[in-house]
Motif scaffolding. Structure first.
Motif, short mmCIF file in Angstrom:
data_model
loop_
_atom_site.label_atom_id
_atom_site.label_comp_id
_atom_site.label_asym_id
_atom_site.label_seq_id
_atom_site.Cartn_x
_atom_site.Cartn_y
_atom_site.Cartn_z
N PHE A 1 11.02 -4.78 -5.49
CA PHE A 1 11.60 -4.42 -6.78
C PHE A 1 10.57 -4.00 -7.82
O PHE A 1 10.88 -3.96 -9.01
CB PHE A 1 12.43 -5.59 -7.30
N THR A 2 9.35 -3.73 -7.40
CA THR A 2 8.33 -3.20 -8.30
C THR A 2 8.17 -1.71 -8.05
O THR A 2 7.92 -1.30 -6.91
CB THR A 2 6.98 -3.92 -8.09
N PRO A 3 8.31 -0.89 -9.07
CA PRO A 3 8.16 0.55 -8.89
C PRO A 3 6.76 0.93 -8.40
O PRO A 3 5.81 0.13 -8.51
CB PRO A 3 8.41 1.12 -10.30
N ALA A 4 6.63 2.12 -7.86
CA ALA A 4 5.33 2.60 -7.35
C ALA A 4 4.27 2.53 -8.43
O ALA A 4 4.53 2.75 -9.61
CB ALA A 4 5.48 4.03 -6.85
N LYS A 5 3.05 2.18 -8.00
CA LYS A 5 1.87 2.07 -8.86
C LYS A 5 1.99 0.91 -9.86
O LYS A 5 1.30 0.90 -10.88
CB LYS A 5 1.59 3.38 -9.59
N GLY A 6 2.86 -0.05 -9.56
CA GLY A 6 2.98 -1.23 -10.40
C GLY A 6 1.95 -2.27 -10.03
O GLY A 6 1.07 -2.04 -9.20
N THR A 7 2.05 -3.46 -10.65
CA THR A 7 1.07 -4.52 -10.43
C THR A 7 1.76 -5.83 -10.12
O THR A 7 2.77 -6.18 -10.75
CB THR A 7 0.18 -4.71 -11.68
N ILE A 8 1.23 -6.55 -9.16
CA ILE A 8 1.70 -7.91 -8.83
C ILE A 8 0.53 -8.86 -9.03
O ILE A 8 -0.55 -8.66 -8.45
CB ILE A 8 2.23 -7.99 -7.39
N THR A 9 0.74 -9.88 -9.83
CA THR A 9 -0.30 -10.87 -10.12
C THR A 9 0.06 -12.18 -9.45
O THR A 9 1.17 -12.69 -9.62
CB THR A 9 -0.45 -11.08 -11.63
N LEU A 10 -0.89 -12.72 -8.72
CA LEU A 10 -0.70 -13.99 -8.02
C LEU A 10 -1.75 -14.98 -8.51
O LEU A 10 -2.95 -14.75 -8.35
CB LEU A 10 -0.83 -13.78 -6.51
N SER A 11 -1.31 -16.06 -9.14
CA SER A 11 -2.24 -17.04 -9.70
C SER A 11 -1.73 -18.45 -9.48
O SER A 11 -0.58 -18.64 -9.06
CB SER A 11 -2.44 -16.78 -11.20
N MET A 12 -2.58 -19.42 -9.77
CA MET A 12 -2.17 -20.82 -9.62
C MET A 12 -2.82 -21.68 -10.70
O MET A 12 -3.88 -21.36 -11.22
CB MET A 12 -2.54 -21.36 -8.23
N LEU B 1 0.83 -1.20 0.00
CA LEU B 1 0.00 0.00 0.00
C LEU B 1 0.87 1.26 0.00
O LEU B 1 0.52 2.28 -0.61
CB LEU B 1 -0.92 0.02 1.22
N ALA B 2 2.02 1.19 0.70
CA ALA B 2 2.92 2.34 0.75
C ALA B 2 3.45 2.69 -0.64
O ALA B 2 3.77 3.86 -0.91
CB ALA B 2 4.08 2.04 1.69
N LYS B 3 3.53 1.70 -1.54
CA LYS B 3 4.01 1.96 -2.90
C LYS B 3 2.86 2.03 -3.90
O LYS B 3 3.09 2.10 -5.11
CB LYS B 3 4.99 0.85 -3.32
N GLN B 4 1.62 1.97 -3.38
CA GLN B 4 0.42 2.06 -4.22
C GLN B 4 0.41 0.98 -5.31
O GLN B 4 0.12 1.22 -6.48
CB GLN B 4 0.30 3.45 -4.86
N LEU B 5 0.77 -0.24 -4.91
CA LEU B 5 0.78 -1.36 -5.85
C LEU B 5 -0.59 -2.02 -5.91
O LEU B 5 -1.33 -2.05 -4.93
CB LEU B 5 1.82 -2.40 -5.41
N ASP B 6 -0.92 -2.54 -7.08
CA ASP B 6 -2.16 -3.30 -7.26
C ASP B 6 -1.86 -4.78 -7.17
O ASP B 6 -0.90 -5.27 -7.80
CB ASP B 6 -2.78 -3.00 -8.63
#
Length: 357
Positions: free
Chosen positions: A257-268, A221-226
């Protein structure tokens, strides 16, 4: 196969024996004839044949003695080289290669091959040990130098309060970093000792992943990541605590290592008897060379950023070891400045996988 080789060798020995006897008989006959001519007498019948037989026996005995002495000397030379090689290895010199001609199918050849292989493996272990000690010394020396330097600076009584507080903050950060290095070293050593507790149980994998994401909420949240989650209701049998370290480490790295406002996807994805968890981020990415070494101890893909964030370069080595303990696999796919994906595949039932090992 062994019986066939034995029969072939027996036939060869028998043929050589017949040829040698024929040659010795020819030589003995002409030698005794020449000797009788010199002596001016020639026995007949039984005594003539006896002389030839004695001549054959003498030639055969001399030849056997010569062959035996040559073989004994050669064998002594072989054993001297083997003993010398083992002595060098005992003293820590593993640059040993026995260049002795021997058939790897027989016992002596297997012994030579085994010693050469042992020297190579021990040499590799020694190289890894020295590299490990060098890396540990380097990693520990860096925070110690900072702590020592700023501690000396704090002795200055005229130091402004603002700088004093700043130096204290740095000392605290470096102390935490040193503590983390020590903790990770102990953890990795324990995992590699084969005595680390392994307590598999059945639990919800998707629930565990969601819990880790929520635990790291302040960080992203501090880096505004989705966070984009695609998780199915799936249960696995594994060591929940160890797997929790895997997800915590991988997701922490993705956030770091993801810049601010970036996206992280978690899937299986579920296969027949395994589950693949994919963690993908829109981070700084990795080069092909970095991808090759990313799971090695103390390897840091980005030296400056890892140091700034207190990384030790041991996290992914621990992750790899835990996945290996579950008889799973971990792979990385990345493109520089675009994305990085970690693909973790583990058996649905790790207990069965370990039992079948």
């Amino acid at each position: 196969m062994r019986k066939r080789r034995f029969l072939v060798r027996l036939a060869m020995v028998f043929c050589l024996f017949l040829i040698a006897n024929t040659v010795f008989a020819f030589i003995a006959y002409h030698a005794t004839t020449w000797l009788y001519a010199r002596l001016g007498t020639e026995p007949h019948g039984f005594w003539l044949q006896l002389g030839t037989v004695i001549g054959v026996f003498v030639l055969f005995a001399c030849s056997a003695a010569i062959i035996f002495l040559i073989g004994l000397n050669r064998q002594r030379n072989y054993w001297d080289k083997i003993v010398d090689a083992l002595s060098r290895m005992a003293k820590g010199d593993f640059d040993v290669q026995l260049d002795l001609k021997a058939d790897e199918k027989d016992q002596f050849g297997q012994l030579i091959h085994g010693i050469n292989h042992m020297a190579v493996e021990l040499g590799e272990l020694e190289r890894m040990r020295q590299e490990f000690i060098s890396n540990v010394s380097h990693e520990i020396q860096s925070p110690l130098t900072s702590i020592n330097g700023f501690a000396k600076a704090l002795k200055n009584i005229n130091l402004p309060e603002e700088k004093r507080q700043h130096y204290l903050d740095i000392i605290e950060v470096e102390s935490n970093r040193l503590s983390k290095i020590s903790d990770n070293l102990l953890k990795l050593t324990s995992l590699e000792s084969h005595h680390h507790p392994f307590e598999p149980k059945n639990y919800r994998l998707d629930k565990q992943l969601r819990t880790v994401v929520l635990a790291l909420e302040p960080n992203w949240l501090a880096k505004q990541l989705d966070f984009d989650l695609h998780l199915d209701n799936i249960s696995i049998t594994a060591d929940e605590d160890l797997m929790n370290q895997v997800w915590m480490n991988l997701l922490t790295n993705s956030i770091k290592f993801t810049p601010a406002k970036g996206t992280i996807t978690l899937s299986m994805k579920k296969q027949l008897d395994s589950i693949t968890v994919i963690i993908q981020d829109t981070g700084i990415g990795l080069t092909e060379e970095q991808q090759m070494h990313i799971f090695e101890r103390f390897y840091k893909a980005d030296q400056s950023r890892t140091s700034a964030n207190g990384g030790s370069g041991l996290g992914l080595a621990i992750v790899k070891k835990i996945i290996d303990m579950h008889h799973g696999t971990i792979a990385v796919e990345s493109k520089l400045a675009e994305f990085t994906s970690f693909l973790v595949t583990v058996p649905i039932d790790s207990t069965s996988a370990r039992a079948n090992d």
